[in-house]
Design an enzyme around this catalytic site. Sequence first.
Site, PDB file in Angstrom:
ATOM      1  N   CYS A 156       0.845  -1.198   0.000  1.00 24.44           N
ATOM      2  CA  CYS A 156       0.000   0.000   0.000  1.00 24.44           C
ATOM      3  C   CYS A 156       0.877   1.244   0.000  1.00 24.44           C
ATOM      4  O   CYS A 156       1.400   1.640   1.053  1.00 24.44           O
ATOM      5  CB  CYS A 156      -0.925  -0.008   1.211  1.00 24.44           C
ATOM      6  SG  CYS A 156      -1.983   1.462   1.326  1.00 24.44           S
ATOM      7  N   CYS A 159      -0.317   4.060   2.213  1.00 26.44           N
ATOM      8  CA  CYS A 159      -0.059   3.848   3.641  1.00 26.44           C
ATOM      9  C   CYS A 159       1.405   4.047   4.000  1.00 26.44           C
ATOM     10  O   CYS A 159       1.732   4.693   5.003  1.00 26.44           O
ATOM     11  CB  CYS A 159      -0.473   2.435   4.040  1.00 26.44           C
ATOM     12  SG  CYS A 159      -2.102   1.907   3.472  1.00 26.44           S
ATOM     13  N   ASP A 160       2.311   3.475   3.194  1.00 24.27           N
ATOM     14  CA  ASP A 160       3.700   3.330   3.626  1.00 24.27           C
ATOM     15  C   ASP A 160       4.707   4.194   2.881  1.00 24.27           C
ATOM     16  O   ASP A 160       5.908   4.118   3.186  1.00 24.27           O
ATOM     17  CB  ASP A 160       4.117   1.857   3.483  1.00 24.27           C
ATOM     18  CG  ASP A 160       3.330   0.946   4.405  1.00 24.27           C
ATOM     19  OD1 ASP A 160       2.845   1.439   5.437  1.00 24.27           O
ATOM     20  OD2 ASP A 160       3.174  -0.246   4.088  1.00 24.27           O
TER      21      ASP A 160
END
Length: 338
Positions: A156, A159-160
Amino acid sequence: MAFQFQVDLKKNLSPLSPTALNPEKLYDLLIVGGGPAGLNAALYARRKGLDIAVLTVRKGGQLLDTSSVDNYLGISLQTGEKLAEEFLQHVEALHVPILEDAEVAAYSSLDGVHYLTLLSGVTYQAKAVIIATGSKPRHLNIPGEDRFAGKGVAYCAICDAPLFKGKDVLIAGGGNSAVESALDLAKVAHHVQLIHRSQFRADKILVDKLYQEEKIAIRLETEILEVLGDSALRAVKVRDKATGKEEEITADGLFIEIGHIPNLGPFHQVLQLNAQGEILVDEKNRTNLPGVFAAGDVTQIPYKQIILAASDGAKAALAANEYLNTWKPHAAAPSTTK
């Protein structure tokens, strides 16, 4: 007034054990899934005074596989496991029964009542159901991928990406999600290389923008064979499909962006799905079956994010409550699947 409402609400909740479920009871609502969507649905449904229970394989869902969360409003940085724990404590404080290791194996309905049969053979019944079983990212299924998951291998970019600021990263995939991830990562990473085993499937407008980004290199017709590293990822082995030549590409991270697989269980036979196998819902999270709602990553909503799944769960619970306000037993064609 708000504080008094909360006190009165808790006073009137039934003193059920958080783990006690009764197969003889007709619940108002059964929620399938214990991730952000399912738990927030339980929170909202319980606050509406509904008699509910949660059936889930794992308490916390995919949150347990998330190393860190720093994009949830009000939480600067938290592990996925700790955030799941806080979600669960909030729901269990309202005496919501949650049954873990409860995989739904069969579904049926008759006369407005929905029946969920677990792998154990026990069947629970309810007037309405919310499916919030989430999805899982597609894997390349290559050596080293699972070993370095969370240690350089990620699924992701939204997200990261901040974790790879100033680093060299690779993207696996050729669809819209892969191209968008490459463009997003180029804003923070030192260098981005997109690797795809065939030609692009992404929209032309995105691909054109990709080729204009100086920090992004593109390698098509290239297959990723293996993830290499020691304590963390250090490189990937690839093969050029035209020449057969193999080589190692050094990198700090590999983002695998090749889509998600919805966790449908027995519902895939009775619910309308899109081409990606996601449950189709309307603006109130209603499926094609009366009294059956769906929320979170298992549906067609874009951007698989914790905060969006939680929001979707709340919306589904409110819609289910609206449905239950006018619920009555009715003769309907039975629906059954395993």
